[in-house]
Each structure stands twice: as structure tokens, then as C-alpha cells.
Design a protein around this motif. Sequence first.
Motif, PDB file in Angstrom:
ATOM      1  N   GLN A  99      42.356  54.961 -41.918  1.00 27.71           N
ATOM      2  CA  GLN A  99      41.912  54.061 -40.857  1.00 27.71           C
ATOM      3  C   GLN A  99      40.491  53.555 -41.054  1.00 27.71           C
ATOM      4  O   GLN A  99      40.005  52.740 -40.258  1.00 27.71           O
ATOM      5  CB  GLN A  99      42.021  54.761 -39.501  1.00 27.71           C
ATOM      6  CG  GLN A  99      43.450  55.092 -39.130  1.00 27.71           C
ATOM      7  CD  GLN A  99      43.574  55.699 -37.747  1.00 27.71           C
ATOM      8  OE1 GLN A  99      44.665  55.919 -37.252  1.00 27.71           O
ATOM      9  NE2 GLN A  99      42.468  55.979 -37.089  1.00 27.71           N
ATOM     10  N   ASP A 122      45.969  55.773 -34.827  1.00 30.62           N
ATOM     11  CA  ASP A 122      46.024  54.366 -34.434  1.00 30.62           C
ATOM     12  C   ASP A 122      46.646  53.596 -35.588  1.00 30.62           C
ATOM     13  O   ASP A 122      45.968  53.219 -36.546  1.00 30.62           O
ATOM     14  CB  ASP A 122      44.622  53.842 -34.113  1.00 30.62           C
ATOM     15  CG  ASP A 122      44.618  52.406 -33.590  1.00 30.62           C
ATOM     16  OD1 ASP A 122      45.601  51.682 -33.821  1.00 30.62           O
ATOM     17  OD2 ASP A 122      43.617  52.010 -32.967  1.00 30.62           O
ATOM     18  N   ARG A 123      47.950  53.379 -35.521  1.00 36.35           N
ATOM     19  CA  ARG A 123      48.652  52.786 -36.652  1.00 36.35           C
ATOM     20  C   ARG A 123      48.223  51.341 -36.890  1.00 36.35           C
ATOM     21  O   ARG A 123      48.108  50.901 -38.034  1.00 36.35           O
ATOM     22  CB  ARG A 123      50.162  52.891 -36.446  1.00 36.35           C
ATOM     23  CG  ARG A 123      50.627  54.343 -36.394  1.00 36.35           C
ATOM     24  CD  ARG A 123      52.130  54.476 -36.311  1.00 36.35           C
ATOM     25  NE  ARG A 123      52.494  55.865 -36.146  1.00 36.35           N
ATOM     26  CZ  ARG A 123      52.857  56.424 -35.000  1.00 36.35           C
ATOM     27  NH1 ARG A 123      52.921  55.689 -33.891  1.00 36.35           N
ATOM     28  NH2 ARG A 123      53.162  57.707 -34.937  1.00 36.35           N
ATOM     29  N   ILE A 124      48.008  50.583 -35.837  1.00 33.25           N
ATOM     30  CA  ILE A 124      47.585  49.193 -36.025  1.00 33.25           C
ATOM     31  C   ILE A 124      46.248  49.147 -36.748  1.00 33.25           C
ATOM     32  O   ILE A 124      46.043  48.313 -37.640  1.00 33.25           O
ATOM     33  CB  ILE A 124      47.530  48.448 -34.676  1.00 33.25           C
ATOM     34  CG1 ILE A 124      48.955  48.304 -34.109  1.00 33.25           C
ATOM     35  CG2 ILE A 124      46.876  47.077 -34.829  1.00 33.25           C
ATOM     36  CD1 ILE A 124      49.014  47.620 -32.758  1.00 33.25           C
ATOM     37  N   TYR A 127      47.007  49.768 -40.370  1.00 36.13           N
ATOM     38  CA  TYR A 127      47.589  48.579 -40.996  1.00 36.13           C
ATOM     39  C   TYR A 127      46.522  47.504 -41.202  1.00 36.13           C
ATOM     40  O   TYR A 127      46.511  46.804 -42.223  1.00 36.13           O
ATOM     41  CB  TYR A 127      48.710  48.015 -40.124  1.00 36.13           C
ATOM     42  CG  TYR A 127      49.894  48.928 -39.942  1.00 36.13           C
ATOM     43  CD1 TYR A 127      50.235  49.870 -40.896  1.00 36.13           C
ATOM     44  CD2 TYR A 127      50.691  48.826 -38.806  1.00 36.13           C
ATOM     45  CE1 TYR A 127      51.333  50.694 -40.721  1.00 36.13           C
ATOM     46  CE2 TYR A 127      51.795  49.648 -38.625  1.00 36.13           C
ATOM     47  CZ  TYR A 127      52.106  50.582 -39.586  1.00 36.13           C
ATOM     48  OH  TYR A 127      53.195  51.403 -39.413  1.00 36.13           O
ATOM     49  N   ARG A 128      45.619  47.378 -40.247  1.00 35.92           N
ATOM     50  CA  ARG A 128      44.574  46.373 -40.356  1.00 35.92           C
ATOM     51  C   ARG A 128      43.663  46.664 -41.559  1.00 35.92           C
ATOM     52  O   ARG A 128      43.241  45.743 -42.271  1.00 35.92           O
ATOM     53  CB  ARG A 128      43.761  46.332 -39.058  1.00 35.92           C
ATOM     54  CG  ARG A 128      42.834  45.144 -38.934  1.00 35.92           C
ATOM     55  CD  ARG A 128      42.154  45.128 -37.579  1.00 35.92           C
ATOM     56  NE  ARG A 128      43.110  44.839 -36.509  1.00 35.92           N
ATOM     57  CZ  ARG A 128      43.358  45.637 -35.481  1.00 35.92           C
ATOM     58  NH1 ARG A 128      42.731  46.803 -35.375  1.00 35.92           N
ATOM     59  NH2 ARG A 128      44.230  45.281 -34.552  1.00 35.92           N
ATOM     60  N   TYR A 180      58.413  58.066 -35.703  1.00 34.69           N
ATOM     61  CA  TYR A 180      58.026  56.648 -35.787  1.00 34.69           C
ATOM     62  C   TYR A 180      59.081  55.913 -36.608  1.00 34.69           C
ATOM     63  O   TYR A 180      58.904  55.644 -37.784  1.00 34.69           O
ATOM     64  CB  TYR A 180      56.648  56.543 -36.438  1.00 34.69           C
ATOM     65  CG  TYR A 180      56.025  55.169 -36.466  1.00 34.69           C
ATOM     66  CD1 TYR A 180      55.825  54.422 -35.308  1.00 34.69           C
ATOM     67  CD2 TYR A 180      55.588  54.626 -37.675  1.00 34.69           C
ATOM     68  CE1 TYR A 180      55.223  53.175 -35.352  1.00 34.69           C
ATOM     69  CE2 TYR A 180      54.981  53.375 -37.732  1.00 34.69           C
ATOM     70  CZ  TYR A 180      54.795  52.661 -36.564  1.00 34.69           C
ATOM     71  OH  TYR A 180      54.190  51.402 -36.610  1.00 34.69           O
ATOM     72  N   ALA A 185      59.452  48.287 -33.189  1.00 36.13           N
ATOM     73  CA  ALA A 185      58.078  48.708 -32.892  1.00 36.13           C
ATOM     74  C   ALA A 185      57.214  48.679 -34.150  1.00 36.13           C
ATOM     75  O   ALA A 185      56.048  48.252 -34.106  1.00 36.13           O
ATOM     76  CB  ALA A 185      58.076  50.099 -32.278  1.00 36.13           C
ATOM     77  N   ILE A 186      57.768  49.127 -35.269  1.00 36.34           N
ATOM     78  CA  ILE A 186      57.021  49.106 -36.532  1.00 36.34           C
ATOM     79  C   ILE A 186      56.671  47.674 -36.915  1.00 36.34           C
ATOM     80  O   ILE A 186      55.517  47.365 -37.268  1.00 36.34           O
ATOM     81  CB  ILE A 186      57.833  49.794 -37.647  1.00 36.34           C
ATOM     82  CG1 ILE A 186      57.974  51.294 -37.347  1.00 36.34           C
ATOM     83  CG2 ILE A 186      57.177  49.580 -39.004  1.00 36.34           C
ATOM     84  CD1 ILE A 186      58.974  52.005 -38.237  1.00 36.34           C
ATOM     85  N   ASP A 189      53.933  46.368 -34.733  1.00 32.43           N
ATOM     86  CA  ASP A 189      52.628  46.930 -35.101  1.00 32.43           C
ATOM     87  C   ASP A 189      52.057  46.252 -36.338  1.00 32.43           C
ATOM     88  O   ASP A 189      50.858  45.933 -36.396  1.00 32.43           O
ATOM     89  CB  ASP A 189      52.756  48.431 -35.356  1.00 32.43           C
ATOM     90  CG  ASP A 189      52.934  49.247 -34.080  1.00 32.43           C
ATOM     91  OD1 ASP A 189      52.742  48.681 -32.987  1.00 32.43           O
ATOM     92  OD2 ASP A 189      53.272  50.439 -34.192  1.00 32.43           O
ATOM     93  N   GLY A 192      51.008  42.896 -35.434  1.00 31.11           N
ATOM     94  CA  GLY A 192      49.831  43.011 -34.591  1.00 31.11           C
ATOM     95  C   GLY A 192      48.558  43.257 -35.367  1.00 31.11           C
ATOM     96  O   GLY A 192      47.456  42.961 -34.891  1.00 31.11           O
ATOM     97  N   ALA A 193      48.700  43.818 -36.570  1.00 31.23           N
ATOM     98  CA  ALA A 193      47.538  44.057 -37.435  1.00 31.23           C
ATOM     99  C   ALA A 193      47.154  42.827 -38.245  1.00 31.23           C
ATOM    100  O   ALA A 193      46.179  42.865 -38.997  1.00 31.23           O
ATOM    101  CB  ALA A 193      47.821  45.223 -38.373  1.00 31.23           C
TER     102      ALA A 193
END
Length: 270
Positions: A99, A122-124, A127-128, A180, A185-186, A189, A192-193
Motif C-alpha cells: 500500500q 485498504d485494497r483500493i 490497487y492505486r 474476498y 466487488a473486486i 475496487d 475505483g483505483a
Amino acid sequence: MTGADKVFAGGMPAIYEKLFVPMIFEPYAQEMAQRIAALAPRDVLEIAAGTGVLTRAMASRLGAGARIVATDLNQPMLDLAIANQGVDNRITWKQADGQALPFDDQTFDVVACQFGVMFFPDRIAGYREARRVLKPTGRYLFNVWDAIQNNAFVMTVARTLTEMFPNDPPRFMERTPHGYHDLSAITADVRGAGFSSAQTETVDRVSRARSALDAATAYCQGNPLAVEIETRAPGKLQDVTETVAEALRRQFGDGAIEGSIRAYVVTALP
């Protein structure tokens, strides 16, 4: 997920590498490495490398000009990965948090993460970070386990532990590794990133162990589930492991055993 879910220390890395890796991680490492090699990347970042099963698989497929930076949050896991790999000047090992990656923007052709994103608080954000270090034409590949009900050995393990501790079952496996798996949802996410798209594929494989006791030891002692068991039954980890082994023997037979496993592979484009 709890903070303890991310900690692989003590005797866990050795058990993980010896028993868990060949049983469930090696088949997916080979599959993932094949996908990555087909992209012919020059610069690859691996997040959550663990004891290096995917690193080794990539190294065997990528050419002399490739560079692999393999990272993990847990230094004890990386130490074992380094010892297992041997000298390979294409590989750099680095302790790092997925992260908060310590790399410049647009550095890598491929970012890969084998069964690690489930551990991100915080998965997003994770990914970000992957998107930030990817080149504009790069690819982010990761995989996640499907629901526990679709993975035969671990489902038997979870059911047995629930029977043993009905008032407070250890839930690490359901909560984190198998927690997960909702593809909608994946995908949300990942988008969303900031990724432009996320393609998902189902990959079924067969899990094999030399014995029910090997499988039980992997699940009960080679990951943070061991801490949950010891909290509920101090000094009884081996006894619990042997009870789980007996349940696996009843379900899958004596001697070498095998069962179905299912995961999803996600390919994301910046």
C-alpha cells in the motif's frame, strides 16, 4: 481482517514453503508465470512474494534481459525466498508494503500479486499504488481464492475447527484468504483505483498433499490460523492438527490425497 492476519513469522514460513507451496500455491504460480511471460515484460514488480514460488516460476520463464523486483511485507518470508532461489542477478528482493510502494511512477511493465490482495487493509489503496508504478501500457495481474466452499481441503479444515471450537471458531481462512471473492466487488475496487478495465477468469486446479497430516499441518501451522488455534487451545496446536488430519483422512482417504481448488485471476489495465 485483523492486524495479526498479515504476520507470517516464527515457524510459519518454513511450514508454508515445505507444505503449503506445493499443495496449493505452485499450480497457480505456474499458471500466473505463463501469463506474465506471454507479455514479454522487461521490468516486473511482484507484491506479496511470500517464500518466492511465483518469483521462481517467473525467473524460469523470463529472458536474461528481464528484471524482477520481488517484495513482501514479512522479511522472514523473503529471507526464505532468497535462500531457496539462489543467485540470480535479475532478481532484487525488498521488504515493502503493497500500500506504500517505494518505487517511482511508471516503472514497471507488469505488476503481479499472487494471493496477496486479500491481506490489504485498504485494497483500493493497494490497487492505486500498483497503477501508479505501472507504465501506461502495463498490466496488473493478481489472483484471489474463491469461496471456501469451493476449495475442498480448507473447507474440511474449517468445518472440523468449527466442531472443535463451536463457541468461538477460528475464522482466519474464511475471513482473509477466502474472504474476498465477489467478482463484482473486486472489479469495482479495481476500477475505483483508476484502472480502465479488469478482466476476470476462473482457474480450477487440483490440490495434492503427500498425506492428510501434511495438509493439516500446512493449514493449522503454516499461517496465522496457528495463532488463533493456540489462543483457543494453549499448548494443543499439534493435538488440534492431528484431529484435523483425521477429518481429512476420513474425507479424502489414506496416503496421498487430492481435492479441488478454485481461484480467480484478474488482469487490470491502467
